[in-house]
Enzyme design. Structure first.
Site, PDB file in Angstrom:
ATOM      1  N   PRO A 184       0.829  -1.199   0.000  1.00  0.00           N
ATOM      2  CA  PRO A 184       0.000   0.000   0.000  1.00  0.00           C
ATOM      3  C   PRO A 184       0.871   1.260   0.000  1.00  0.00           C
ATOM      4  O   PRO A 184       1.853   1.345   0.731  1.00  0.00           O
ATOM      5  CB  PRO A 184      -0.788  -0.103   1.302  1.00  0.00           C
ATOM      6  N   LEU A 185       0.492   2.205  -0.832  1.00  0.00           N
ATOM      7  CA  LEU A 185       1.201   3.480  -0.934  1.00  0.00           C
ATOM      8  C   LEU A 185       0.186   4.596  -0.747  1.00  0.00           C
ATOM      9  O   LEU A 185      -0.768   4.715  -1.534  1.00  0.00           O
ATOM     10  CB  LEU A 185       1.891   3.600  -2.290  1.00  0.00           C
TER      11      LEU A 185
END
Length: 62
Positions: A2-3
């Site tokens: 996840p970014l």
């Protein structure tokens, strides 16, 4: 991986930013099951004279 990108106007303390990224990381871990060490958070702080709402720079607000 996840970014998360967070754009915000400058002015928060380092401790406030530190707590925010902890809280965001915890929320991503809780809701996706991703390990915390895989969660990336990018903070983009803008100067008040680089952001406007309704044609008014934040630096011009009273």
């Amino acid at each position: 991986m996840p970014l998360v990108h967070i754009d915000l106007i400058e002015g928060r303390s380092e401790e406030q930013l530190r707590q925010m990224v902890r809280d965001v990381t915890d929320a991503i871990v809780k809701n996706t099951g991703a390990p915390a060490e895989h969660v990336h958070v990018v903070l983009n702080e803008m100067k008040k004279n680089h952001y406007s709402v309704g044609g008014v720079l934040k630096s011009d607000e009273k």
